[in-house]
Enzyme design. Sequence first.
Site, PDB file in Angstrom:
ATOM      1  N   CYS A  64       0.545  -1.283  -0.143  1.00 60.45           N
ATOM      2  CA  CYS A  64       0.086  -0.046  -0.121  1.00 60.45           C
ATOM      3  C   CYS A  64       0.774   1.128   0.131  1.00 60.45           C
ATOM      4  O   CYS A  64       0.585   2.035  -0.683  1.00 60.45           O
ATOM      5  CB  CYS A  64      -0.964   0.003   1.139  1.00 60.45           C
TER       6      CYS A  64
HETATM    7  N1  LIG Z   1      -4.360  -4.000   4.962  1.00 58.34           N
HETATM    8  C1  LIG Z   1      -3.789  -3.136   3.728  1.00 58.34           C
HETATM    9  O1  LIG Z   1      -3.986  -2.109   3.500  1.00 58.34           O
HETATM   10  C2  LIG Z   1      -3.026  -4.123   2.753  1.00 58.34           C
HETATM   11  C3  LIG Z   1      -2.492  -3.351   1.656  1.00 58.34           C
HETATM   12  C4  LIG Z   1      -1.915  -4.016   0.597  1.00 58.34           C
HETATM   13  C5  LIG Z   1      -1.343  -5.333   0.947  1.00 58.34           C
HETATM   14  N2  LIG Z   1      -1.815  -5.943   1.929  1.00 58.34           N
HETATM   15  C6  LIG Z   1      -1.340  -7.247   2.349  1.00 58.34           C
HETATM   16  O2  LIG Z   1      -2.184  -8.100   1.962  1.00 58.34           O
HETATM   17  C7  LIG Z   1      -2.242  -9.331   3.073  1.00 58.34           C
HETATM   18  C8  LIG Z   1      -3.682  -9.576   3.764  1.00 58.34           C
HETATM   19  O3  LIG Z   1      -3.701  -8.068   4.313  1.00 58.34           O
HETATM   20  P1  LIG Z   1      -4.989  -7.965   5.201  1.00 58.34           P
HETATM   21  O4  LIG Z   1      -4.804  -6.656   5.687  1.00 58.34           O
HETATM   22  O5  LIG Z   1      -6.214  -8.252   4.512  1.00 58.34           O
HETATM   23  O6  LIG Z   1      -4.728  -8.901   6.573  1.00 58.34           O
HETATM   24  P2  LIG Z   1      -5.621  -9.600   7.682  1.00 58.34           P
HETATM   25  O7  LIG Z   1      -6.842  -8.664   7.569  1.00 58.34           O
HETATM   26  O8  LIG Z   1      -4.866  -9.822   8.971  1.00 58.34           O
HETATM   27  O9  LIG Z   1      -6.098 -10.825   6.813  1.00 58.34           O
HETATM   28  C9  LIG Z   1      -5.421 -11.768   6.702  1.00 58.34           C
HETATM   29  C10 LIG Z   1      -6.365 -13.127   6.520  1.00 58.34           C
HETATM   30  O10 LIG Z   1      -5.446 -14.300   6.360  1.00 58.34           O
HETATM   31  C11 LIG Z   1      -5.807 -15.207   6.999  1.00 58.34           C
HETATM   32  N3  LIG Z   1      -4.722 -15.949   7.833  1.00 58.34           N
HETATM   33  C12 LIG Z   1      -4.034 -15.295   8.947  1.00 58.34           C
HETATM   34  N4  LIG Z   1      -2.783 -16.102   9.105  1.00 58.34           N
HETATM   35  C13 LIG Z   1      -2.636 -17.142   8.084  1.00 58.34           C
HETATM   36  C14 LIG Z   1      -1.841 -18.217   8.178  1.00 58.34           C
HETATM   37  N5  LIG Z   1      -0.535 -18.498   8.980  1.00 58.34           N
HETATM   38  N6  LIG Z   1      -2.194 -19.197   7.005  1.00 58.34           N
HETATM   39  C15 LIG Z   1      -3.409 -18.777   6.359  1.00 58.34           C
HETATM   40  N7  LIG Z   1      -4.124 -18.111   6.588  1.00 58.34           N
HETATM   41  C16 LIG Z   1      -3.928 -16.991   7.360  1.00 58.34           C
HETATM   42  C17 LIG Z   1      -6.629 -15.167   8.290  1.00 58.34           C
HETATM   43  O11 LIG Z   1      -7.990 -15.517   7.926  1.00 58.34           O
HETATM   44  P3  LIG Z   1      -8.623 -16.921   8.773  1.00 58.34           P
HETATM   45  O12 LIG Z   1      -7.995 -16.826  10.175  1.00 58.34           O
HETATM   46  O13 LIG Z   1      -9.809 -16.716   8.665  1.00 58.34           O
HETATM   47  O14 LIG Z   1      -7.909 -17.930   8.061  1.00 58.34           O
HETATM   48  C18 LIG Z   1      -6.988 -13.478   8.044  1.00 58.34           C
HETATM   49  O15 LIG Z   1      -8.375 -13.085   8.147  1.00 58.34           O
HETATM   50  C19 LIG Z   1      -1.214  -9.167   3.811  1.00 58.34           C
HETATM   51  O16 LIG Z   1      -0.055  -9.881   3.356  1.00 58.34           O
HETATM   52  C20 LIG Z   1      -0.904  -7.569   3.821  1.00 58.34           C
HETATM   53  O17 LIG Z   1       0.472  -7.092   4.039  1.00 58.34           O
HETATM   54  C21 LIG Z   1      -2.578  -5.302   2.936  1.00 58.34           C
END
Ligand SMILES: NC(=O)c1ccc[n+]([C@@H]2O[C@H](COP(=O)([O-])OP(=O)(O)OC[C@H]3O[C@@H](n4cnc5c(N)ncnc54)[C@H](OP(=O)(O)O)[C@@H]3O)[C@@H](O)[C@H]2O)c1
Length: 352
Positions: free
Chosen positions: A155
């Site tokens: 981001c």
């Molecule tokens: N937030 C942002 O603004 C943003 C922007 C660009 C990129 N990203 C990237 O996109 C990715 C997701 O970000 P997010 O903000 O959506 O994160 P998040 O809200 O923490 O969601 C990640 C999801 O992945 C699952 N998870 C967590 N640990 C896991 C594991 N060890 N193995 C398998 N599943 C797992 C969880 O779902 P369950 O527990 O239901 O399985 C969780 O809901 C990250 O790599 C982040 O760096 C985020």
Amino acid sequence: MSQTGKDRIAILGATGYGGGELLRLALQDPAVEVVFATSRNRAGTPVGKVHRNLDGVTNLAFSDPTHDQLLAECDFIFGALPHGASAEVLAPLVDAGKRVIDLSGDFRLKDPAEYKEWYGREHPRPDLLKSAVYGCPEANRAAIAGAQLVASPGCFATCINIALLPAAAEGLLSGRPGIVALTASSGAGAAVRETTHHPIRAESARAYKVLKHQHVPECVQLVRQAGSPAVEGMDFTPVSIPITRGILTIATAKLARKLSQGELNDLYELYYNREPFIKVLLDREPECQSVAATNYAEVRPRLTHSGELHAISTLDNLVKGGAGQGYQCYRIMSANQQDEAAPPLGWLGTWP
Ligand SMILES: NC(=O)c1ccc[n+]([C@@H]2O[C@H](COP(=O)([O-])OP(=O)(O)OC[C@H]3O[C@@H](n4cnc5c(N)ncnc54)[C@H](OP(=O)(O)O)[C@@H]3O)[C@@H](O)[C@H]2O)c1
């Protein structure tokens, strides 16, 4: 492709913020069928119970499909998992020939030593780094179209890239550009942490990961590739502020030659001329609210009083800075999609 002619997709990590935004976009896309919205812990729970904006919009429930089910039933797989876990889960799917779009940082850097330095762990599959395509449409559209594995940029990185790319492509950058970026709480994901807790965050501003944020090396890699190989690094200060969505970046950099303001404006307007989601502003300042919930980004290029570049950019971290950009890449990759900027990606946001 399904019998209806739609692209069948899976969203891994669909309970998170990035996964929720991917669902919001995909469920509105007539060319797409969401087959799996995966969760380790919430399988069987209706999607609308977690993402309440989707309550009543879909009957889909979270699921926990096997590797074989993903292979058999999906054309494209989106990863919205934390870094580290993402590479472990996605690599076998790439090995099996699936087309994958990863929102995590796991496949963005070409050099595994750099991954270790900035992410603090050995890369589990360094062999995949070379062929992974950095999913910045404004720099790599042709490569994205033919890619099997797309690493969607971070981001902060996207906001910084948009501020610097036209100058980088002109070979104007060198040394260490200085960046300050203000960011929203949703950038930290859905899990509750002290630093995203409302009473601590709501009426404060706080710098963090000062000069060591992991998005720096992907920006340096991109500006070098774009045409400014003399960039050595970036001095980047992220600052958390009390908004839910959005990033505002202020980037300053020495320029290799003297430009007039008119020449700088022309450079940015020409570079982004055909980009459906980049607005070059010459008569107002970029602001988070005008791009909130959209895939648009705004950038205003200026010269400082001493003739350096001063560029302000904004985007929504969850959309152009995350799920929206990943979805834009999928649109570029899919033969089933006619228009990269079609709704819902090309929809307007809200004001205020
Ligand atoms: N937030 C942002 O603004 C943003 C922007 C660009 C990129 N990203 C990237 O996109 C990715 C997701 O970000 P997010 O903000 O959506 O994160 P998040 O809200 O923490 O969601 C990640 C999801 O992945 C699952 N998870 C967590 N640990 C896991 C594991 N060890 N193995 C398998 N599943 C797992 C969880 O779902 P369950 O527990 O239901 O399985 C969780 O809901 C990250 O790599 C982040 O760096 C985020």
